[in-house]
Design a protein around this motif. Structure first.
Motif, mmCIF file in Angstrom:
data_model
loop_
_atom_site.group_PDB
_atom_site.id
_atom_site.type_symbol
_atom_site.label_atom_id
_atom_site.label_comp_id
_atom_site.label_asym_id
_atom_site.label_seq_id
_atom_site.Cartn_x
_atom_site.Cartn_y
_atom_site.Cartn_z
ATOM 1 N N PRO A 125 1.028 -1.338 -0.062
ATOM 2 C CA PRO A 125 0.153 -0.065 0.015
ATOM 3 C C PRO A 125 0.877 1.258 -0.090
ATOM 4 C CG PRO A 125 0.166 -1.001 2.316
ATOM 5 C CD PRO A 125 0.736 -2.164 1.321
ATOM 6 N N GLU A 126 2.277 1.273 0.267
ATOM 7 C CA GLU A 126 2.925 2.327 0.597
ATOM 8 C C GLU A 126 4.432 1.929 -0.148
ATOM 9 O OE1 GLU A 126 3.853 3.747 4.534
ATOM 10 O OE2 GLU A 126 2.372 2.573 5.158
ATOM 11 N N PHE A 127 5.242 2.737 -0.474
ATOM 12 C CA PHE A 127 6.484 2.560 -1.120
ATOM 13 C C PHE A 127 7.199 3.893 -0.571
ATOM 14 C CE2 PHE A 127 4.495 -0.220 -3.823
ATOM 15 C CZ PHE A 127 5.195 -1.333 -3.946
ATOM 16 N N LEU B 269 6.638 0.421 6.974
ATOM 17 C CA LEU B 269 6.142 -0.469 5.956
ATOM 18 C C LEU B 269 6.533 -0.013 4.799
ATOM 19 C CD1 LEU B 269 4.203 -3.024 5.261
ATOM 20 C CD2 LEU B 269 2.484 -1.533 5.105
ATOM 21 N N GLY B 270 6.208 1.360 4.425
ATOM 22 C CA GLY B 270 6.577 1.747 2.922
ATOM 23 C C GLY B 270 8.307 2.052 3.081
ATOM 24 N N ASN C 229 2.640 -7.424 0.618
ATOM 25 C CA ASN C 229 3.531 -7.007 1.652
ATOM 26 C C ASN C 229 2.400 -6.288 2.718
ATOM 27 O OD1 ASN C 229 5.577 -6.024 3.294
ATOM 28 N ND2 ASN C 229 5.474 -3.798 2.417
ATOM 29 N N GLU C 230 1.844 -7.127 3.669
ATOM 30 C CA GLU C 230 0.996 -6.765 4.647
ATOM 31 C C GLU C 230 -0.774 -7.143 3.713
ATOM 32 O OE1 GLU C 230 -0.825 -6.773 7.133
ATOM 33 O OE2 GLU C 230 0.798 -6.698 8.545
ATOM 34 N N ALA D 59 7.198 -5.142 15.356
ATOM 35 C CA ALA D 59 7.645 -6.297 14.442
ATOM 36 C C ALA D 59 8.810 -6.547 14.061
ATOM 37 C CB ALA D 59 6.366 -6.067 13.042
ATOM 38 N N CYS D 60 9.505 -5.252 13.549
ATOM 39 C CA CYS D 60 10.900 -5.576 13.338
ATOM 40 C C CYS D 60 11.561 -3.918 13.662
ATOM 41 C CB CYS D 60 11.288 -5.464 11.898
ATOM 42 S SG CYS D 60 13.026 -5.795 11.623
ATOM 43 N N GLY D 61 11.270 -2.752 13.124
ATOM 44 C CA GLY D 61 11.797 -1.839 13.419
ATOM 45 C C GLY D 61 13.213 -1.280 12.967
ATOM 46 N N THR D 62 13.152 -1.084 11.594
ATOM 47 C CA THR D 62 14.338 -0.990 10.971
ATOM 48 C C THR D 62 15.204 0.469 11.199
ATOM 49 O OG1 THR D 62 13.026 -0.379 8.932
ATOM 50 C CG2 THR D 62 13.726 -2.574 9.288
#
Length: 847
Positions: free
Chosen positions: A112-114, A127-128, A280-281, A595-598
């Motif tokens: 939904p997002e990039f 997410l994006g 992706n989700e 969930a991760c947190g990059t």
């Protein structure tokens, strides 16, 4: 006078500068330092002013300056050199092309997002950013991938902070042509129009913008087209804008329209159709229903065979550690849309069942997009090892009777795109020291290659850049902060960074739990600390906005305002300065809700140390030398007590460990601190990258999905039809499957290592054949409750005969462990096209 519409007029480039068009329209410039520098050199001041976007630059520069540059032989030579590099990058073989054996021909990646670049604001958060980094690494590695998303005319939002500290949002309208996007057109130059039948006899149409992300095309569907009535033109107005039906329309367009856009793209370009689809989700889950509809109406498959074919080729990644983060729609609303003929040939009732919460604790009136994704994706994963564990527990009810640790959801830990996120100054040092381009295999621990003085000088320069950026942003904010902006922060002070979205579970204000103690840390006369903070709250989340307001108000107190700052409008552009400029990156979510947190990975690649709760990626990669772990108060009796305890632990770590380590100097350099920095850059630099992540996706998910998909599709989908019949037969018969008896022999009264345990099981198969099932001996260490704990051995028993209408299965196991031991016998389905024996939730245990 306000313009009715604004757009960018591109100049006509001379032949000597014609290659600038190609360089500007391929987003590889966003991670190619040389190409980025080429455009910046055309007019450095204007480059910053227009938001560092080459297409905008060409539109804003003016013909006179372009003519001047065309006469500059040195600049023209640079243009041709960069164009040659881009051509070689786009056409040469890379990692993927050298892989032996079967591999996917084409992967369609839906999100939904990039988050590709700050000048393309089509993302809200992690997410994006992850999706953007996924595309970039796929390009660098040569993975044949196509991104699919939506083009949001107003992006997410721009953030400003009012004098009272409250977040304000604005939505500048974007010009896709001015951003360097191109419209997908038919051979006759007419724009491609994707059409979806929606409720009320209406048709939702969308055009398709294409962004070239290196070798990867990104297709973005845009509902702003004359074919739509006014209300439907606004479907893609804002990322995560609106709710309810508006959000549903976005997700229908992303999933169903996205598949149709990919079909159009392949038809026009001659690209091979995808054999793998990655969602992706859950937002793009409808893509699976669209492909089932294609198979049923086009290939004549039944519902079950179409489902089997789609599942085999679908990868589903969940990023959500809490049920509240999942998109859920009223079941009746989704039913209304499925009744429109939107998905030809698809049984609407059975399609709705794929997203139904028909499990204990579920809501029968809801259509759940994560449930849909898991039902349609035979290959599923979380985004860190801990998140995989959390996901198996959260979604375990979809596999009744299956132990939580065997729920078929794996994990691939996220990574970040190093060429995007490593600061140019550090890249330059890397190239000077190691003699080649930036890689993840450099050993920064060798002082003979990079001295402490060199490394510390670069770290200090990056911090000075952050301080200049912070002062500039505060001065430009037009608020009361502008009055003291020139005095904030100090390059010699220990600098902690904290920036991310601002939902409550990320606990932006945990640092304010004891304001007096925090103030003492910030204002210590000899060894002070300073904190730089950024983050956006969703426009509808007033609780998140309240947290920002509390933080901003604290930061404006004259006692601390030069030591703690909140920087508005946190985005990719700010992040590229913020991560490298911090000595420490702070993360204190409620475990295990990250969930991760990059963000901490990006900081680490730039030499920052992490200070974090053991959540997400930090839970698996913290090693005691790459930062500090904030202990979690798991035994706290209330939320307030937990926050108090964890905040106190945070203050203790800063005061008693971080501060002494940072200020312990030898000749002005914190040698011990740099030991940690060197270890972090070497160790995490080798694994916290999206290149590593994409390689794992190719090996663990994409290639198996492609192999399964091709096997099922062969000979007119014969294997898909056979698999569907097998599933129906096994489901229908499973209630009659029973382990009638289990006998064991070969073990003396006191078992010893090396003894052979022989197990004989009589199983009633309920009409199934022995080939339809696997009878398994599962063994391992037993805990005090008699449960098999830790690693297990799974041994399949052989069918050896029959006894009184039961089939006899036998196997022998050599005991190679000591201590408490146990075993169980179970029956599961067995078929060559199952990824997991328990993926249908059919398990029968011997009691």
């Amino acid at each position: 006078m306000k313009a009715l519409r604004t757009f960018t007029v591109r100049p006509v480039l001379s032949e000597r500068l014609a290659h600038l068009d190609r360089l500007a329209s391929n987003w590889r410039w966003s991670w190619s330092r040389a190409t980025h520098a080429l455009f910046a050199s055309m007019d450095p001041g204007l480059w910053v002013q227009i938001g560092e976007n080459p297409s905008r630059m060409l539109g804003a520069l003016g013909q006179a300056r372009l003519d001047e540059l065309a006469r500059d032989d040195q600049f023209v030579a640079r243009v041709h050199e960069e164009d040659d590099r881009l051509r070689a990058y786009l056409t040469g073989d890379r990692w993927f092309q050298s892989l032996p054996g079967p591999k996917p021909a084409h992967i369609a990646y839906f999100s939904p997002e990039f988050g590709v670049d700050g000048s393309l604001p089509q993302y809200s958060g992690g997410l994006g950013i992850l999706a953007g980094d996924h595309l970039k690494s796929a390009s660098d590695l040569g993975v044949p991938l196509t991104g699919v998303g939506l083009f949001y005319r107003a992006g997410y939002f721009r953030q400003s902070i009012a004098d009272d500290g409250w977040q304000r949002e604005s939505y500048p309208v974007l010009d896709p042509y001015g951003l360097g996007l191109t419209l997908l057109r038919e051979d006759d130059d007419t724009p491609v129009e994707i059409a979806l039948a929606v409720t009320g006899g209406r048709t939702l149409s969308a055009r398709v913008w294409v962004a070239d992300i290196g070798r990867v095309p990104l297709l973005l569907l845009d509902s702003e087209t004359p074919a739509n009535p006014e209300d439907l033109r606004h479907v893609t107005d804002r990322l995560y804008g609106g709710g309810g039906e508006h959000r549903l329309l976005q997700e229908l367009l992303l999933g169903i329209g996205g598949v149709r856009a990919v079909r159009a793209w392949c038809r026009i370009t001659g690209r091979e159709e995808p054999d793998v689809y990655h969602t992706n989700e859950g937002h793009a889950g409808f893509q699976g229903l669209e492909r089932m509809s294609e198979l049923m109406s086009g290939a004549g498959l039944g519902f079950d065979a179409a489902l089997a074919q789609v599942r085999a080729s679908t990868v589903f990644t969940t990023h959500t550690p809490v049920p509240a983060g999942i998109d859920r729609f009223p079941r009746d609303l989704v039913a209304d849309y499925l009744a429109t003929g939107l998905l030809a040939g698809l049984d609407a009732g059975r399609a709705l069942a794929l997203g139904a919460e028909d499990y204990p604790g579920g809501d029968a009136g809801v259509f759940n997009m994560a449930v849909l994704g898991l039902h349609l994706g035979q290959h599923a994963n979380g985004v860190s090892r801990l998140h995989g564990t959390v996901s198996r527990a959260m979604f375990g009810t979809l596999w009744p009777g299956v132990d939580t640790d065997e729920v078929p959801i794996g994990s691939i830990t996220n990574g970040v795109h190093a060429p995007t996120w490593v600061h140019p100054a550090l890249k330059s040092l890397s190239e000077r020291a190691f003699g080649d381009a930036l890689t993840t295999e450099h050993d920064w621990r060798d002082r003979d290659v990079v001295s402490d003085g060199e490394l510390w000088a670069v770290r200090t320069a990056m911090k000075q850049e952050l301080i200049a950026e912070a002062r500039g942003r505060l001065a430009a904010a037009g608020s009361t902060a502008g009055a003291w902006a020139g005095d904030v922060l100090d390059p010699d002070v220990l600098t902690i960074g904290f920036a991310r979205r601002v939902p409550t579970y990320k606990r932006l204000t945990l640092m304010l739990r004891d304001p007096e103690r925090l103030t003492r840390l910030l204002t210590d006369p000899e060894r002070p600390v300073q904190i730089v903070i950024g983050g956006k709250s969703h426009p509808a989340d007033d609780s998140g906005k309240l947290l920002i307001q509390q933080l901003v108000r604290f930061s404006r107190d004259p006692k601390v305002r030069d030591r703690i700052v909140f920087l508005p409008d946190y985005d990719i552009t700010l992040a590229k300065t913020l991560y490298p400029g911090c000595d420490v990156w702070l993360n204190n979510p409620l475990r295990p809700l990250e969930a991760c947190g990059t963000s901490g990975m990006k900081a680490a690649l730039n030499g920052a140390l992490n200070l974090s709760v053991l959540d997400g990626w930090w839970d698996e990669w913290f090693d005691g030398r790459n930062g500090w772990a904030i202990p979690t108060a798991d035994t706290a009796t209330s939320d307030q007590e937990r926050d108090d305890l964890e905040a106190a632990a945070l203050y203790d770590l800063i005061e008693h460990q971080l501060v002494p380590a940072f200020y312990d100097r030898d000749g002005g350099i914190p040698v011990g601190w740099l030991e940690r920095v060197r270890h972090t850059m070497t160790d995490l630099g080798a694994k916290a990258t999206s290149d590593r992540m994409v390689r794992e996706y190719v090996g663990a998910l994409y290639t198996p999905a492609a192999v399964h998909a091709h096997a099922l599709a062969a000979d007119g989908h014969a294997a898909a039809v056979e698999l569907a019949a097998y599933i129906a037969r096994v489901r229908g018969a499973w209630s009659g499957v029973r382990v009638r008896s289990v006998d064991a022999s070969g073990i003396a009264q006191q078992a010893r290592a090396g003894d052979r345990l022989t197990v004989r099981a009589e199983v009633e198969l309920g009409g199934l054949s022995p080939a339809d099932v696997a009878v398994q001996l599962v063994s391992g260490r037993a805990d005090a409750d008699g449960d098999l704990a830790g690693e297990r051995t799974v041994l399949t028993l052989d069918a050896t005969g029959a006894h009184e209408e039961a089939t006899v299965f036998e196997a022998a196991l050599d005991l190679d462990v000591t201590g408490p031991f146990g075993y169980a016998v179970r029956v599961v389905p067995q078929h060559p096209h199952l990824v997991s024996a328990v993926e249908f939730g059919l398990v029968t245990f011997a009691s």
